[in-house]
Design an enzyme around this catalytic site. Structure first.
Site, PDB file in Angstrom:
ATOM      1  N   PHE A  87      -7.813 -15.363   5.549  1.00 39.45           N
ATOM      2  CA  PHE A  87      -8.930 -14.603   4.965  1.00 39.45           C
ATOM      3  C   PHE A  87     -10.261 -15.058   5.566  1.00 39.45           C
ATOM      4  CE2 PHE A  87      -5.614 -14.694   1.772  1.00 39.45           C
ATOM      5  CZ  PHE A  87      -5.617 -13.423   1.245  1.00 39.45           C
ATOM      6  N   THR A 131      -9.208  -5.181   8.058  1.00 31.93           N
ATOM      7  CA  THR A 131      -9.949  -4.236   7.222  1.00 31.93           C
ATOM      8  C   THR A 131      -9.753  -2.806   7.720  1.00 31.93           C
ATOM      9  OG1 THR A 131     -12.204  -3.483   6.750  1.00 31.93           O
ATOM     10  CG2 THR A 131     -11.953  -4.906   8.646  1.00 31.93           C
ATOM     11  N   ASP A 132      -9.906  -1.847   6.804  1.00 31.20           N
ATOM     12  CA  ASP A 132      -9.830  -0.435   7.224  1.00 31.20           C
ATOM     13  C   ASP A 132     -11.003  -0.065   8.133  1.00 31.20           C
ATOM     14  OD1 ASP A 132     -11.894  -0.347   5.335  1.00 31.20           O
ATOM     15  OD2 ASP A 132     -11.064   1.337   4.207  1.00 31.20           O
ATOM     16  N   GLU A 133     -12.020  -0.931   8.184  1.00 32.80           N
ATOM     17  CA  GLU A 133     -13.210  -0.599   8.977  1.00 32.80           C
ATOM     18  C   GLU A 133     -12.933  -0.607  10.477  1.00 32.80           C
ATOM     19  OE1 GLU A 133     -16.922  -2.215   7.707  1.00 32.80           O
ATOM     20  OE2 GLU A 133     -16.218  -2.532   5.663  1.00 32.80           O
ATOM     21  N   TYR A 155     -19.373  -6.378  12.905  1.00 34.29           N
ATOM     22  CA  TYR A 155     -18.356  -6.927  11.987  1.00 34.29           C
ATOM     23  C   TYR A 155     -16.996  -6.292  12.256  1.00 34.29           C
ATOM     24  CZ  TYR A 155     -15.441  -7.083   7.777  1.00 34.29           C
ATOM     25  OH  TYR A 155     -14.382  -7.203   6.919  1.00 34.29           O
ATOM     26  N   LYS A 159     -13.490  -7.935  13.728  1.00 40.66           N
ATOM     27  CA  LYS A 159     -12.189  -7.890  13.039  1.00 40.66           C
ATOM     28  C   LYS A 159     -11.143  -7.237  13.945  1.00 40.66           C
ATOM     29  CE  LYS A 159     -11.316  -9.025   9.454  1.00 40.66           C
ATOM     30  NZ  LYS A 159     -10.901 -10.366   8.928  1.00 40.66           N
TER      31      LYS A 159
HETATM   32  N1  LIG Z   1     -14.342  -7.697   0.774  1.00 40.46           N
HETATM   33  C1  LIG Z   1     -13.683  -6.615   1.108  1.00 40.46           C
HETATM   34  O1  LIG Z   1     -13.896  -5.562   0.513  1.00 40.46           O
HETATM   35  C2  LIG Z   1     -12.643  -6.650   2.217  1.00 40.46           C
HETATM   36  C3  LIG Z   1     -11.852  -5.523   2.437  1.00 40.46           C
HETATM   37  C4  LIG Z   1     -10.872  -5.573   3.432  1.00 40.46           C
HETATM   38  C5  LIG Z   1     -10.687  -6.739   4.163  1.00 40.46           C
HETATM   39  N2  LIG Z   1     -11.487  -7.806   3.934  1.00 40.46           N
HETATM   40  C6  LIG Z   1     -11.232  -9.020   4.715  1.00 40.46           C
HETATM   41  O2  LIG Z   1     -10.731  -9.972   3.800  1.00 40.46           O
HETATM   42  C7  LIG Z   1     -11.138 -11.284   4.180  1.00 40.46           C
HETATM   43  C8  LIG Z   1     -11.829 -11.975   3.026  1.00 40.46           C
HETATM   44  O3  LIG Z   1     -12.966 -11.213   2.628  1.00 40.46           O
HETATM   45  P1  LIG Z   1     -13.896 -11.697   1.443  1.00 40.46           P
HETATM   46  O4  LIG Z   1     -14.594 -10.502   0.940  1.00 40.46           O
HETATM   47  O5  LIG Z   1     -13.107 -12.539   0.517  1.00 40.46           O
HETATM   48  O6  LIG Z   1     -14.923 -12.602   2.249  1.00 40.46           O
HETATM   49  P2  LIG Z   1     -15.868 -13.779   1.729  1.00 40.46           P
HETATM   50  O7  LIG Z   1     -17.054 -13.705   2.628  1.00 40.46           O
HETATM   51  O8  LIG Z   1     -16.054 -13.710   0.258  1.00 40.46           O
HETATM   52  O9  LIG Z   1     -15.043 -15.090   2.027  1.00 40.46           O
HETATM   53  C9  LIG Z   1     -14.855 -15.599   3.309  1.00 40.46           C
HETATM   54  C10 LIG Z   1     -14.440 -17.042   3.182  1.00 40.46           C
HETATM   55  O10 LIG Z   1     -14.172 -17.536   4.507  1.00 40.46           O
HETATM   56  C11 LIG Z   1     -14.820 -18.786   4.659  1.00 40.46           C
HETATM   57  N3  LIG Z   1     -15.111 -18.926   6.083  1.00 40.46           N
HETATM   58  C12 LIG Z   1     -16.033 -18.253   6.818  1.00 40.46           C
HETATM   59  N4  LIG Z   1     -16.000 -18.659   8.092  1.00 40.46           N
HETATM   60  C13 LIG Z   1     -15.036 -19.616   8.170  1.00 40.46           C
HETATM   61  C14 LIG Z   1     -14.512 -20.404   9.220  1.00 40.46           C
HETATM   62  N5  LIG Z   1     -14.990 -20.287  10.454  1.00 40.46           N
HETATM   63  N6  LIG Z   1     -13.499 -21.262   8.956  1.00 40.46           N
HETATM   64  C15 LIG Z   1     -13.013 -21.393   7.693  1.00 40.46           C
HETATM   65  N7  LIG Z   1     -13.490 -20.701   6.651  1.00 40.46           N
HETATM   66  C16 LIG Z   1     -14.472 -19.800   6.886  1.00 40.46           C
HETATM   67  C17 LIG Z   1     -16.057 -18.711   3.808  1.00 40.46           C
HETATM   68  O11 LIG Z   1     -16.552 -20.003   3.462  1.00 40.46           O
HETATM   69  C18 LIG Z   1     -15.526 -17.940   2.601  1.00 40.46           C
HETATM   70  O12 LIG Z   1     -14.971 -18.808   1.642  1.00 40.46           O
HETATM   71  C19 LIG Z   1     -12.035 -11.103   5.405  1.00 40.46           C
HETATM   72  O13 LIG Z   1     -11.276 -11.371   6.531  1.00 40.46           O
HETATM   73  C20 LIG Z   1     -12.448  -9.653   5.363  1.00 40.46           C
HETATM   74  O14 LIG Z   1     -12.646  -9.167   6.667  1.00 40.46           O
HETATM   75  C21 LIG Z   1     -12.453  -7.803   2.978  1.00 40.46           C
END
Ligand SMILES: NC(=O)c1ccc[n+]([C@@H]2O[C@H](COP(=O)([O-])OP(=O)(O)OC[C@H]3O[C@@H](n4cnc5c(N)ncnc54)[C@H](O)[C@@H]3O)[C@@H](O)[C@H]2O)c1
Length: 348
Positions: A87, A131-133, A155, A159
């Site tokens: 994640f 992500t769907d993006e 972004y 991804k």
């Molecule tokens: N939020 C959404 O709606 C959504 C939808 C689809 C996919 N995603 C994907 O899901 C994943 C999680 O999203 P989220 O919303 O929980 O993000 P978030 O920003 O809340 O959490 C990201 C986490 O990753 C950690 N992080 C960042 N860079 C890092 C690194 N280099 N090494 C280790 N840890 C690191 C951060 O400290 C944080 O805890 C992402 O990959 C995102 O692309 C998110």
């Protein structure tokens, strides 16, 4: 048989909820978190699991970056990891427009390090949460897993770059990796830069909420536990090398979401301020994915949108210490000033 799952980015929004999902639904498994604790990651986000006597013995935290191969390989060896679910990401679209370099470091190079470690240690599987993006925008219909990858922001491009690393490692080295592509998530513990928690936390304090343009961007809103259940299903039953869409058929415009939040919090429409869209032409109008491939594995969304949105709003109302600790930090204030500073002088 007991498995150890390395959850990278597990101190963030979806990663922490995935840890909760494992602790609740896979009682024999252990969770090891590796998280760099960027501005978006917080130890308070995982404190409930670490302090609960029923789960404390099954969760362990390591600070560190996924780009750091010494740390990644060290944790895998020390904890005898079986699976990685990644994640860890720079995840904020608007931030990617201002500083795209950090996105490439984490979202592309970091994924490479995890794939390399998966191969080196003969791990059972690595799942990359995408992500769907990555598909870009679609006016009508839905993206399937075979649709072209056409990302429009730094972004989504980063991804997509991570996904291409997954694909190449599966084909070139036979690395047992998979990818998921989900729509917009909502739920507890989401950092208050993203639409729903940003608006809820401002509205609670009777502050105006900045809505980009007319707010007619369409997103497929997925409750975070439905996303986590989908990830878990793909991790265990998905076909190596494949990508799986995760969507709830829960399409709503940002304006509809805003009105729902006003209604749930009993706040007036006058708190909505329409501002020019900083992403301009890069703001994708609509995302929509077809999740039939995942449904064929037996998954389907189990939660009702209205009920879970209400529960989510209630969570922010009941857990103000969690988000007020974040919104009081200088880096959060800097984020507000950077993105919305020029409107603050007006009436934001
Ligand atoms: N939020 C959404 O709606 C959504 C939808 C689809 C996919 N995603 C994907 O899901 C994943 C999680 O999203 P989220 O919303 O929980 O993000 P978030 O920003 O809340 O959490 C990201 C986490 O990753 C950690 N992080 C960042 N860079 C890092 C690194 N280099 N090494 C280790 N840890 C690191 C951060 O400290 C944080 O805890 C992402 O990959 C995102 O692309 C998110």
């Amino acid at each position: 048989m007991s498995k150890t799952v390395l959850v990278t980015g597990g101190a963030g929004f979806i990663g922490s909820n995935y840890c909760r999902y494992i602790l609740q639904n896979r009682p024999d498994d252990r969770v090891v978190i590796l998280d760099a604790l960027t501005y978006a990651g917080n130890l308070s986000t995982i404190a409930d699991m670490q302090s609960n006597p029923a789960t404390a013995g099954r969760i362990k935290f390591y600070p560190g970056k996924i780009q750091d191969e010494v740390v990644v390989n060290g944790v895998i060896e020390a904890e005898k990891v079986d699976y990685i679910v990644n994640f860890a990401a720079e995840s904020h679209n608007d931030k990617s427009i201002l500083e795209p370099g950090s996105f490439i470091q984490t979202d592309v190079y970091g994924v490479f390090v995890l794939l390399d470690a998966t191969k080196r240690h003969n791990l059972e599987r690595m799942l990359h949460v995408s992500t769907d993006e990555v598909y870009g925008t679609i006016d009508n219909g839905q993206f399937t897993e075979n649709s072209p990858i056409e990302p429009n922001t730094p972004y989504s491009a980063s991804k997509a770059g991570g996904e291409m690393q997954v694909r190449a490692h599966v084909i070139t080295y036979g690395t047992p990796a998979l990818t998921t592509r989900c729509g917009n998530n909502y739920g507890a513990y989401q950092y208050p830069e993203k639409l729903i928690p940003f608006f809820v936390t401002r509205l609670m304090d009777d502050k105006k909420v900045p809505l980009y343009g007319a707010g007619n961007q369409v997103r497929d809103w997925v409750y975070v536990f439905d996303h986590c259940a989908g990830i878990d299903r793909v991790l265990h039953d998905g076909k190596i090398g494949e990508a799986y869409n995760i969507g709830s058929e829960g399409e709503r415009t940002n304006l509809e979401i805003t009105h729902a939040l006003l209604r749930l919090l009993g706040k007036p429409e006058s708190l909505v301020k329409h501002i020019p869209d900083p992403r301009g032409g890069a703001h994708d109008k609509r995302y929509s994915v077809n999740a039939d491939k995942l449904r064929a594995l037996g998954w389907k969304p189990a939660h009702n949108f209205e009920e879970t949105l209400e529960q989510t709003v209630r969570w922010y109302v009941d857990n103000q210490s969690w988000w007020r600790e974040i919104t009081a930090k200088p880096d959060y204030q800097a984020f507000i000033a950077r993105f919305y500073g020029k409107y603050l002088g007006e009436d934001l």
